[in-house]
Scaffold this motif. Structure first.
Motif, PDB file in Angstrom:
ATOM      1  N   ALA A   1      88.144 -30.929  12.661  1.00 45.14           N
ATOM      2  CA  ALA A   1      87.297 -30.981  11.465  1.00 45.14           C
ATOM      3  C   ALA A   1      85.875 -31.341  11.864  1.00 45.14           C
ATOM      4  O   ALA A   1      84.901 -30.751  11.383  1.00 45.14           O
ATOM      5  CB  ALA A   1      87.856 -32.001  10.477  1.00 45.14           C
TER       6      ALA A   1
ATOM      7  N   ARG B   1      82.300 -29.166  11.260  1.00 47.84           N
ATOM      8  CA  ARG B   1      81.132 -29.743  10.562  1.00 47.84           C
ATOM      9  C   ARG B   1      79.902 -29.790  11.478  1.00 47.84           C
ATOM     10  O   ARG B   1      78.772 -29.571  11.033  1.00 47.84           O
ATOM     11  CB  ARG B   1      81.508 -31.146  10.074  1.00 47.84           C
TER      12      ARG B   1
ATOM     13  N   PHE C   1      78.173 -26.530  11.252  1.00 44.82           N
ATOM     14  CA  PHE C   1      77.419 -26.422   9.996  1.00 44.82           C
ATOM     15  C   PHE C   1      76.105 -27.210  10.097  1.00 44.82           C
ATOM     16  O   PHE C   1      75.026 -26.694   9.799  1.00 44.82           O
ATOM     17  CB  PHE C   1      78.307 -26.923   8.851  1.00 44.82           C
TER      18      PHE C   1
ATOM     19  N   SER D   1      78.742 -40.508  11.519  1.00 49.07           N
ATOM     20  CA  SER D   1      79.543 -39.596  10.719  1.00 49.07           C
ATOM     21  C   SER D   1      79.992 -38.381  11.526  1.00 49.07           C
ATOM     22  O   SER D   1      81.180 -38.036  11.497  1.00 49.07           O
ATOM     23  CB  SER D   1      78.719 -39.169   9.493  1.00 49.07           C
TER      24      SER D   1
ATOM     25  N   ARG E   1      81.324 -36.081  14.486  1.00 52.70           N
ATOM     26  CA  ARG E   1      82.186 -36.344  15.651  1.00 52.70           C
ATOM     27  C   ARG E   1      82.508 -35.033  16.372  1.00 52.70           C
ATOM     28  O   ARG E   1      82.276 -33.947  15.842  1.00 52.70           O
ATOM     29  CB  ARG E   1      83.462 -37.081  15.245  1.00 52.70           C
TER      30      ARG E   1
ATOM     31  N   GLY F   1      73.797 -32.892   0.109  1.00 50.80           N
ATOM     32  CA  GLY F   1      74.578 -34.121   0.235  1.00 50.80           C
ATOM     33  C   GLY F   1      75.632 -34.253  -0.842  1.00 50.80           C
ATOM     34  O   GLY F   1      75.696 -33.438  -1.770  1.00 50.80           O
TER      35      GLY F   1
ATOM     36  N   LEU G   1      82.490 -21.733   2.077  1.00 52.30           N
ATOM     37  CA  LEU G   1      82.452 -22.648   3.217  1.00 52.30           C
ATOM     38  C   LEU G   1      82.866 -24.062   2.819  1.00 52.30           C
ATOM     39  O   LEU G   1      83.384 -24.822   3.639  1.00 52.30           O
ATOM     40  CB  LEU G   1      81.048 -22.661   3.825  1.00 52.30           C
TER      41      LEU G   1
ATOM     42  N   HIS H   1      86.399 -28.515   3.204  1.00 47.24           N
ATOM     43  CA  HIS H   1      86.754 -29.853   2.735  1.00 47.24           C
ATOM     44  C   HIS H   1      88.254 -29.979   2.472  1.00 47.24           C
ATOM     45  O   HIS H   1      88.697 -30.911   1.812  1.00 47.24           O
ATOM     46  CB  HIS H   1      85.918 -30.226   1.504  1.00 47.24           C
TER      47      HIS H   1
ATOM     48  N   GLY I   1      89.764 -33.094   7.371  1.00 47.70           N
ATOM     49  CA  GLY I   1      88.835 -34.148   7.767  1.00 47.70           C
ATOM     50  C   GLY I   1      88.790 -35.325   6.817  1.00 47.70           C
ATOM     51  O   GLY I   1      89.549 -35.414   5.855  1.00 47.70           O
ATOM     52  N   LYS I   2      87.875 -36.218   7.135  1.00 50.31           N
ATOM     53  CA  LYS I   2      87.806 -37.489   6.407  1.00 50.31           C
ATOM     54  C   LYS I   2      86.436 -37.724   5.803  1.00 50.31           C
ATOM     55  O   LYS I   2      85.471 -37.085   6.203  1.00 50.31           O
ATOM     56  CB  LYS I   2      88.084 -38.628   7.394  1.00 50.31           C
ATOM     57  N   ALA I   3      86.373 -38.660   4.868  1.00 54.61           N
ATOM     58  CA  ALA I   3      85.086 -39.019   4.258  1.00 54.61           C
ATOM     59  C   ALA I   3      85.008 -40.523   4.029  1.00 54.61           C
ATOM     60  O   ALA I   3      86.020 -41.183   3.774  1.00 54.61           O
ATOM     61  CB  ALA I   3      84.923 -38.289   2.933  1.00 54.61           C
ATOM     62  N   HIS I   4      83.785 -41.039   4.139  1.00 54.64           N
ATOM     63  CA  HIS I   4      83.545 -42.462   3.867  1.00 54.64           C
ATOM     64  C   HIS I   4      83.557 -42.718   2.360  1.00 54.64           C
ATOM     65  O   HIS I   4      83.004 -41.917   1.583  1.00 54.64           O
ATOM     66  CB  HIS I   4      82.168 -42.877   4.408  1.00 54.64           C
TER      67      HIS I   4
ATOM     68  N   PHE J   1      80.496 -42.347  -0.010  1.00 55.18           N
ATOM     69  CA  PHE J   1      79.994 -41.059  -0.505  1.00 55.18           C
ATOM     70  C   PHE J   1      80.606 -40.648  -1.846  1.00 55.18           C
ATOM     71  O   PHE J   1      80.240 -39.624  -2.400  1.00 55.18           O
ATOM     72  CB  PHE J   1      80.221 -39.966   0.540  1.00 55.18           C
TER      73      PHE J   1
ATOM     74  N   GLN K   1      90.141 -35.958   3.067  1.00 56.73           N
ATOM     75  CA  GLN K   1      89.530 -35.163   1.988  1.00 56.73           C
ATOM     76  C   GLN K   1      90.601 -34.450   1.169  1.00 56.73           C
ATOM     77  O   GLN K   1      90.468 -34.305  -0.030  1.00 56.73           O
ATOM     78  CB  GLN K   1      88.571 -34.124   2.563  1.00 56.73           C
TER      79      GLN K   1
ATOM     80  N   PHE L   1      83.727 -35.713  -3.771  1.00 53.80           N
ATOM     81  CA  PHE L   1      82.293 -35.841  -4.025  1.00 53.80           C
ATOM     82  C   PHE L   1      81.867 -35.204  -5.345  1.00 53.80           C
ATOM     83  O   PHE L   1      82.480 -34.226  -5.797  1.00 53.80           O
ATOM     84  CB  PHE L   1      81.483 -35.155  -2.911  1.00 53.80           C
TER      85      PHE L   1
ATOM     86  N   SER M   1      79.436 -33.350  -5.378  1.00 54.04           N
ATOM     87  CA  SER M   1      79.079 -31.987  -4.943  1.00 54.04           C
ATOM     88  C   SER M   1      80.303 -31.076  -4.846  1.00 54.04           C
ATOM     89  O   SER M   1      80.164 -29.857  -4.877  1.00 54.04           O
ATOM     90  CB  SER M   1      78.345 -32.030  -3.594  1.00 54.04           C
TER      91      SER M   1
HETATM   92  C1  HEM Z   1      78.236 -27.679   0.261  1.00 53.70           C
HETATM   93  C2  HEM Z   1      77.648 -28.758   0.668  1.00 53.70           C
HETATM   94  C3  HEM Z   1      78.338 -29.819   1.472  1.00 53.70           C
HETATM   95  C4  HEM Z   1      78.247 -31.147   1.260  1.00 53.70           C
HETATM   96  C5  HEM Z   1      77.444 -31.823   0.189  1.00 53.70           C
HETATM   97  C6  HEM Z   1      79.075 -31.806   2.233  1.00 53.70           C
HETATM   98  C7  HEM Z   1      79.232 -33.162   2.357  1.00 53.70           C
HETATM   99  C8  HEM Z   1      80.125 -33.788   3.194  1.00 53.70           C
HETATM  100  C9  HEM Z   1      80.319 -35.191   3.314  1.00 53.70           C
HETATM  101  C10 HEM Z   1      79.547 -36.259   2.533  1.00 53.70           C
HETATM  102  C11 HEM Z   1      81.317 -35.413   4.184  1.00 53.70           C
HETATM  103  C12 HEM Z   1      81.913 -36.774   4.595  1.00 53.70           C
HETATM  104  C13 HEM Z   1      81.183 -37.318   5.807  1.00 53.70           C
HETATM  105  C14 HEM Z   1      81.512 -38.757   6.108  1.00 53.70           C
HETATM  106  O1  HEM Z   1      82.017 -39.462   5.251  1.00 53.70           O
HETATM  107  O2  HEM Z   1      81.213 -39.221   7.234  1.00 53.70           O
HETATM  108  C15 HEM Z   1      81.765 -34.147   4.652  1.00 53.70           C
HETATM  109  C16 HEM Z   1      82.773 -33.940   5.539  1.00 53.70           C
HETATM  110  C17 HEM Z   1      83.118 -32.725   6.055  1.00 53.70           C
HETATM  111  N1  HEM Z   1      82.505 -31.528   5.789  1.00 53.70           N
HETATM  112 FE1  HEM Z   1      81.116 -31.169   4.382  1.00 53.70          FE
HETATM  113  N2  HEM Z   1      79.654 -30.853   3.008  1.00 53.70           N
HETATM  114  C18 HEM Z   1      79.224 -29.629   2.587  1.00 53.70           C
HETATM  115  C19 HEM Z   1      79.535 -28.403   3.144  1.00 53.70           C
HETATM  116  C20 HEM Z   1      80.326 -28.246   4.250  1.00 53.70           C
HETATM  117  C21 HEM Z   1      80.462 -27.030   4.994  1.00 53.70           C
HETATM  118  C22 HEM Z   1      79.681 -25.750   4.717  1.00 53.70           C
HETATM  119  C23 HEM Z   1      81.351 -27.274   5.997  1.00 53.70           C
HETATM  120  C24 HEM Z   1      81.847 -26.367   7.079  1.00 53.70           C
HETATM  121  C25 HEM Z   1      81.831 -25.080   7.052  1.00 53.70           C
HETATM  122  C26 HEM Z   1      81.783 -28.641   5.860  1.00 53.70           C
HETATM  123  C27 HEM Z   1      82.739 -29.247   6.614  1.00 53.70           C
HETATM  124  C28 HEM Z   1      83.100 -30.566   6.525  1.00 53.70           C
HETATM  125  C29 HEM Z   1      84.204 -31.142   7.288  1.00 53.70           C
HETATM  126  C30 HEM Z   1      85.168 -30.393   8.192  1.00 53.70           C
HETATM  127  C31 HEM Z   1      84.184 -32.505   6.997  1.00 53.70           C
HETATM  128  C32 HEM Z   1      85.122 -33.574   7.607  1.00 53.70           C
HETATM  129  C33 HEM Z   1      84.480 -34.035   8.912  1.00 53.70           C
HETATM  130  C34 HEM Z   1      85.299 -35.005   9.738  1.00 53.70           C
HETATM  131  O3  HEM Z   1      86.403 -35.352   9.370  1.00 53.70           O
HETATM  132  O4  HEM Z   1      84.772 -35.422  10.789  1.00 53.70           O
HETATM  133  N3  HEM Z   1      81.121 -29.215   4.814  1.00 53.70           N
HETATM  134  N4  HEM Z   1      81.006 -33.169   4.056  1.00 53.70           N
END
Ligand code: HEM
Length: 372
Positions: free
Chosen positions: A107, A111, A114, A150, A152, A218, A243, A247, A250-253, A256, A290, A313, A315
Motif C-alpha cells: 500500500a 501511495r 501517487f 506517513s 512508507r 487532503g 484511483l 483506499h 493500507g492504513k490511516a492515522h 485524519f 482503511q 475521510f 474526502s
Molecule cells: C483523492 C485524493 C486522496 C486523498 C485526499 C488521500 C488521502 C489519504 C490519506 C489522508 C491517507 C492516510 C495517510 C496516513 O494516515 O498516514 C491515505 C492513505 C493511502 N492512500 Fe490516499 N488519498 C487520495 C488519493 C489516493 C490515490 C490516488 C492513491 C493511489 C493511487 C492513494 C493511495 C493510498 C494508499 C494505498 C494509502 C495507504 C498507505 C499506507 O498504508 O501506507 N490515495 N490517503
C-alpha cells in the motif's frame, strides 16, 4: 483555546489570510490537509486565493498527461544506452519479498507513486532527503504535511535500486523504480486481477520542496478541490474516483478523520464509527485499516464502503455523489480496467523542466554529487 483568543486569531487571520496564501513557502493553504473549522478555512484561504489550485475549468476532461520521453520496454532495447533487461524483474523481486513480509508495504508503494507523480511529475523528488540546490530549502517533499511520518516503502525502492546498480550501474532511474514498484504492488495485492502496462524512461529530478506537496489533495478536501487538483495534473474526475479505490488497502492515522467522530449518522455508519472510536481512543497518532473487511486486498470494496457510509475521510465520503461510484461498486472488472489505465496515466505525468535537468541518481535519496 479560550473564546476570546479564538476571536482575536480569526480577526487577525481575516486580514492576513489572503495575502499570506499568496506567499510561497507558507503552508497555511494546505489544500485539505489542515483540519480547521470551515469559517477559519474560508478566512485563511478564500476561494481563488490558492496559488496552486485554480477554480475548476468548464472542461470535464483535461488534456491527458503527455508521457513525454516514455516508452514500453524501455530497458529491453538491446543496443541502446538504457539496456538493462533484468531491471523490471529485479524491482518485482524486491516488491514481492517486501510484501511477503508485510503486505502493508505494498500500500505504501502505491501511495509513494501517487505522491511522487503529483508533485513535479514522476521524478522521484519524493525520495530525496536533501538536495544540493542553492535555492532548495533543507525541507524536501518528504517533510511536507502529506508525507511526513506517513509515507512508507522507501527501503523497498533502495533495495531494488541496489540490486539494479549491481547489474547495470547508472542506467535505471529511481522514478522508474517507483513506477514499476507501484505496478507490481497493485498486481500482488489484487491477486493478479490488476495488471497495468507501465512505460519507462523517467529521469530523476534534482530538487524537492516540502511546500510543493500542497498540490496533493487532503483528507479534508471538498469534491471540487479533489477534482480540481487532479484536473490540474491532466487527470479526469473519473480517474480521481477510480484511483481513490486504492483506499481499499493500507492504513490511516486517526487524526485524519477524528473530526468525523462522534459521527453524523447521515455521513458515517454508527456501528462503524463506534469501532473507530474504540481503536483511536482519542489519540490522533493511532492507526486503523482503511478497509475494515479486506484490509490487504486491492479491490472495489472501497466503493461499497463509500455507499455504506463506512469510509474514513471527508474526502472519501464526498465521492458518494459521483455517478461512477455505483458502477465501480457493482462491476469489479470495469473498475479494475479503469484502475490500470488511470495508474498508467498517473505515471505519464512528466514535468518538462524537471526532466530537462534530470539525471539517473546513484542513490535514490540524494542527488548525484551530493558528496555525503
Ligand atoms: C483523492 C485524493 C486522496 C486523498 C485526499 C488521500 C488521502 C489519504 C490519506 C489522508 C491517507 C492516510 C495517510 C496516513 O494516515 O498516514 C491515505 C492513505 C493511502 N492512500 Fe490516499 N488519498 C487520495 C488519493 C489516493 C490515490 C490516488 C492513491 C493511489 C493511487 C492513494 C493511495 C493510498 C494508499 C494505498 C494509502 C495507504 C498507505 C499506507 O498504508 O501506507 N490515495 N490517503
Amino acid at each position: 483555546m479560550a473564546k476570546q483568543q479564538l476571536a482575536v486569531l480569526i480577526t487577525l487571520l481575516a486580514f492576513l489570510g489572503p495575502a499570506a496564501c499568496q506567499q510561497q513557502g507558507l503552508h497555511i493553504c494546505f489544500n485539505g490537509w489542515l483540519k480547521v473549522p470551515p469559517l477559519l478555512s474560508y478566512l485563511l484561504c478564500p476561494p481563488g486565493s490558492r496559488t496552486t489550485n485554480p477554480p475548476p475549468s468548464p472542461s470535464p476532461n483535461p488534456a491527458p498527461p503527455s508521457g513525454a520521453g516514455l516508452s514500453y520496454d524501455y530497458y529491453n532495447n538491446n543496443g541502446s544506452s538504457s539496456y538493462c533487461p533484468s531491471a523490471e524483474s529485479l524491482v518485482k523481486d524486491a516488491v514481492k519479498k517486501a510484501i511477503d513480509m508485510d503486505p502493508g508495504v505494498g500500500a505504501g508503494l502505491i501511495r509513494l507513486f501517487f505522491h511522487d507523480c503529483f508533485v513535479r511529475g514522476c521524478d522521484a523528488s519524493v525520495l530525496l532527503n536533501t538536495t544540493t540546490s542553492k535555492d532548495s530549502p533543507t525541507d524536501t517533499e518528504r517533510e511536507g504535511p502529506p508525507n511526513k511520518n506517513s509515507l512508507r516503502g522507501f527501503e523497498v525502492i533502495d533495495a531494488a535500486k541496489a540490486a539494479i546498480e549491481a547489474t547495470c550501474p547508472g542506467t535505471v532511474s529511481c522514478a522508474d523504480i517507483v513506477a514499476f514498484a507501484a505496478r507490481d504492488a497493485s498486481s500482488l495485492l489484487s491477486y493478479g486481477k490488476i495488471n497495468m502496462k507501465m512505460p519507462g524512461g523517467r529521469l530523476d529530478g534534482r530538487v524537492s520542496f516540502a511546500n510543493e506537496t500542497d498540490q496533493l489533495p487532503g483528507p479534508f478536501s471538498s469534491l471540487a478541490q479533489l477534482q480540481s487538483s487532479f484536473r490540474e495534473k491532466g487527470l479526469s474526475s473519473d480517474e480521481m474516483v477510480t484511483l481513490s479505490g486504492a483506499h481499499s488497502i493500507g492504513k490511516a492515522h486517526c487524526g485524519f478523520f477524528s473530526d468525523r467522530l462522534p459521527p453524523n449518522p447521515s455521513t458515517m455508519d454508527y456501528a462503524f464509527a463506534t469501532e473507530l472510536e474504540v481503536k483511536c481512543q482519542g489519540n490522533e497518532a493511532n492507526m486503523v485499516h482503511q478497509d475494515y473487511q479486506t484490509a490487504y486486498v486491492l479491490d472495489n470494496k472501497f466503493y461499497q464502503n463509500v455507499r455504506a457510509n463506512k469510509v474514513l475521510f471527508d474526502s472519501d465520503d464526498v465521492l458518494k455523489t459521483v455517478r461512477e461510484v455505483k458502477q465501480n461498486a457493482e462491476y469489479p472488472e470495469i473498475w479494475e480496467r479503469k484502475f490500470e489505465k488511470a495508474m498508467e496515466n498517473l505515471g505519464r505525468i512528466v514535468d518538462v523542466k524537471s526532466r530537462r535537468e534530470g539525471e539517473i541518481r546513484e542513490t535514490c535519496w540524494r542527488v548525484n554529487g551530493a558528496g555525503y
